[in-house]
Design an enzyme around this catalytic site. Sequence first.
Site, PDB file in Angstrom:
ATOM      1  CB  THR A  89       5.656  -4.900  -1.179  1.00 38.12           C
ATOM      2  OG1 THR A  89       5.936  -6.401  -0.937  1.00 38.12           O
ATOM      3  CG2 THR A  89       7.475  -4.523  -0.988  1.00 38.12           C
ATOM      4  CG  HIS A  90       0.460  -4.949  -4.620  1.00 37.43           C
ATOM      5  ND1 HIS A  90      -0.357  -6.181  -4.925  1.00 37.43           N
ATOM      6  CD2 HIS A  90      -0.499  -4.234  -4.614  1.00 37.43           C
ATOM      7  CE1 HIS A  90      -1.812  -5.806  -5.260  1.00 37.43           C
ATOM      8  NE2 HIS A  90      -2.033  -4.726  -4.739  1.00 37.43           N
TER       9      HIS A  90
END
Length: 132
Positions: A89-90
């Site tokens: 994820t980011h």
Amino acid sequence: IDYNRILGKKYEPYMPSVLEQEKDVYILKGQIGNRGKVRGKVKIILAEELDGAVLAKGDILVCDMTTPSYVPLMKLAAGIITNRGGILTHAAIVSRELGLPCLVATNDATNVLYDGQKIELDAEIGIIRLLS
């Protein structure tokens, strides 16, 4: 366990499922996004509060999940904690790029932790120790 003494009555509904006790220290678990260990003050910044949000250099950013809009704040943070996410994820990717300790998938960090609370983010073993 006296959760009210540790976090206050408002957080009582969350305590049994997310906190564990380890030698008189309360911990919250998550998945390691990037390894490292840091102590600092919590700063919760939710997506709807992002415009105009201020993060002091060295604070630990706590949010539901990050997006590219969070990057200027992430550059100031000492560490990152998110409710949701995984290693791709980011938050996890950017924390690796910036060399910041990061825990993702804590589930309820934004509900359990509070602004100004002193914590230790131990992303070597995947826990957050509540220091105050």
